[in-house]
Design a protein around this motif. Structure first.
Motif, mmCIF file in Angstrom:
data_model
loop_
_atom_site.group_PDB
_atom_site.id
_atom_site.type_symbol
_atom_site.label_atom_id
_atom_site.label_comp_id
_atom_site.label_asym_id
_atom_site.label_seq_id
_atom_site.Cartn_x
_atom_site.Cartn_y
_atom_site.Cartn_z
ATOM 1 N N VAL A 98 7.052 -40.255 42.740
ATOM 2 C CA VAL A 98 7.904 -39.900 43.864
ATOM 3 C C VAL A 98 7.335 -40.574 45.098
ATOM 4 N N HIS A 99 8.213 -41.254 45.820
ATOM 5 C CA HIS A 99 7.810 -42.004 47.004
ATOM 6 C C HIS A 99 8.506 -41.412 48.220
ATOM 7 N N LEU A 100 7.716 -41.086 49.245
ATOM 8 C CA LEU A 100 8.249 -40.505 50.464
ATOM 9 C C LEU A 100 8.046 -41.469 51.623
ATOM 10 N N LEU A 101 9.105 -41.693 52.394
ATOM 11 C CA LEU A 101 9.022 -42.517 53.603
ATOM 12 C C LEU A 101 8.752 -41.579 54.769
ATOM 13 N N GLU A 102 7.510 -41.535 55.195
ATOM 14 C CA GLU A 102 7.104 -40.589 56.236
ATOM 15 C C GLU A 102 5.978 -41.184 57.068
ATOM 16 N N VAL A 103 6.084 -41.084 58.386
ATOM 17 C CA VAL A 103 5.031 -41.600 59.260
ATOM 18 C C VAL A 103 4.204 -40.487 59.901
ATOM 19 N N SER A 104 4.703 -39.264 59.905
ATOM 20 C CA SER A 104 4.030 -38.152 60.568
ATOM 21 C C SER A 104 2.945 -37.524 59.690
ATOM 22 N N PRO A 105 1.685 -37.525 60.167
ATOM 23 C CA PRO A 105 0.623 -36.853 59.409
ATOM 24 C C PRO A 105 0.894 -35.349 59.249
ATOM 25 N N PHE A 106 1.499 -34.728 60.263
ATOM 26 C CA PHE A 106 1.831 -33.301 60.192
ATOM 27 C C PHE A 106 2.819 -33.037 59.063
ATOM 28 N N ASN A 107 3.885 -33.850 58.986
ATOM 29 C CA ASN A 107 4.878 -33.676 57.927
ATOM 30 C C ASN A 107 4.292 -33.998 56.561
ATOM 31 N N ARG A 108 3.427 -34.996 56.494
ATOM 32 C CA ARG A 108 2.803 -35.328 55.206
ATOM 33 C C ARG A 108 2.012 -34.144 54.658
ATOM 34 N N ALA A 109 1.364 -33.391 55.543
ATOM 35 C CA ALA A 109 0.615 -32.208 55.101
ATOM 36 C C ALA A 109 1.562 -31.158 54.526
ATOM 37 N N SER A 110 2.702 -30.954 55.163
ATOM 38 C CA SER A 110 3.694 -29.995 54.647
ATOM 39 C C SER A 110 4.235 -30.449 53.298
ATOM 40 N N GLN A 111 4.501 -31.738 53.180
ATOM 41 C CA GLN A 111 5.018 -32.291 51.930
ATOM 42 C C GLN A 111 3.981 -32.163 50.813
ATOM 43 N N ARG A 112 2.733 -32.402 51.159
ATOM 44 C CA ARG A 112 1.652 -32.279 50.172
ATOM 45 C C ARG A 112 1.631 -30.864 49.608
ATOM 46 N N ALA B 220 -1.371 -33.353 42.389
ATOM 47 C CA ALA B 220 -2.399 -33.169 41.359
ATOM 48 C C ALA B 220 -2.263 -34.187 40.223
ATOM 49 N N ALA B 221 -1.015 -34.568 39.927
ATOM 50 C CA ALA B 221 -0.769 -35.526 38.838
ATOM 51 C C ALA B 221 -0.875 -36.983 39.312
ATOM 52 N N GLY B 222 -1.101 -37.188 40.602
ATOM 53 C CA GLY B 222 -1.183 -38.553 41.131
ATOM 54 C C GLY B 222 0.157 -39.263 41.166
ATOM 55 N N GLN B 223 1.250 -38.502 41.240
ATOM 56 C CA GLN B 223 2.594 -39.081 41.202
ATOM 57 C C GLN B 223 3.295 -39.087 42.550
ATOM 58 N N LEU B 224 2.613 -38.671 43.615
ATOM 59 C CA LEU B 224 3.233 -38.630 44.933
ATOM 60 C C LEU B 224 2.625 -39.716 45.808
ATOM 61 N N HIS B 225 3.509 -40.523 46.408
ATOM 62 C CA HIS B 225 3.063 -41.660 47.206
ATOM 63 C C HIS B 225 3.796 -41.667 48.544
ATOM 64 N N TRP B 226 3.067 -41.924 49.616
ATOM 65 C CA TRP B 226 3.665 -41.998 50.939
ATOM 66 C C TRP B 226 3.718 -43.435 51.413
ATOM 67 N N HIS B 227 4.776 -43.728 52.173
ATOM 68 C CA HIS B 227 4.973 -45.055 52.742
ATOM 69 C C HIS B 227 5.475 -44.893 54.171
ATOM 70 N N ALA B 228 5.112 -45.826 55.030
ATOM 71 C CA ALA B 228 5.545 -45.780 56.422
ATOM 72 C C ALA B 228 6.789 -46.627 56.660
ATOM 73 N N ALA B 229 7.160 -47.477 55.698
ATOM 74 C CA ALA B 229 8.320 -48.364 55.871
ATOM 75 C C ALA B 229 8.991 -48.618 54.530
ATOM 76 N N VAL B 230 10.281 -48.889 54.560
ATOM 77 C CA VAL B 230 11.043 -49.192 53.342
ATOM 78 C C VAL B 230 10.432 -50.394 52.628
ATOM 79 N N SER B 231 9.931 -51.336 53.375
ATOM 80 C CA SER B 231 9.352 -52.541 52.772
ATOM 81 C C SER B 231 8.119 -52.242 51.919
ATOM 82 N N GLU B 232 7.545 -51.061 52.061
ATOM 83 C CA GLU B 232 6.375 -50.677 51.270
ATOM 84 C C GLU B 232 6.726 -50.039 49.927
#
Length: 79
Positions: free
Chosen positions: A31-45, A53-65
């Motif tokens: 699962v890939h999330l497009l998110e730039v906010s550290p605060f929101n990333r903590a909520s998503q985590r 825990a399964a290593g299946q969640l990935h964050w990106h700051a831009a669509v190009s990533e």
């Protein structure tokens, strides 16, 4: 992938609902999330802890990533 996932509740709901379709759920390799906010990333985590825990969640700051592969993109209320 979800653009602007906020607290992560929509993605959590989508993944929970996908349990009714085992072949679809098994095809999800991450699962890939497009998110730039550290605060929101903590909520998503927190909302998506099993994926963390399964290593299946990935964050990106831009669509190009995003990975260069087919993607199902969700962008509810994305501005």
């Amino acid at each position: 992938a979800e653009a602007g996932p906020g607290r992560g509740t929509l993605m959590a709901d989508l993944l929970r609902a996908s349990a009714a379709f085992p072949a679809f759920r098994e095809a999800v390799c991450g699962v890939h999330l497009l998110e730039v906010s550290p605060f929101n990333r903590a909520s998503q985590r927190s909302a998506l802890e099993p994926l963390v825990a399964a290593g299946q969640l990935h964050w990106h700051a831009a669509v190009s990533e995003l990975p260069q592969e087919p993607v199902l993109l969700v962008a509810h209320e994305f501005l």
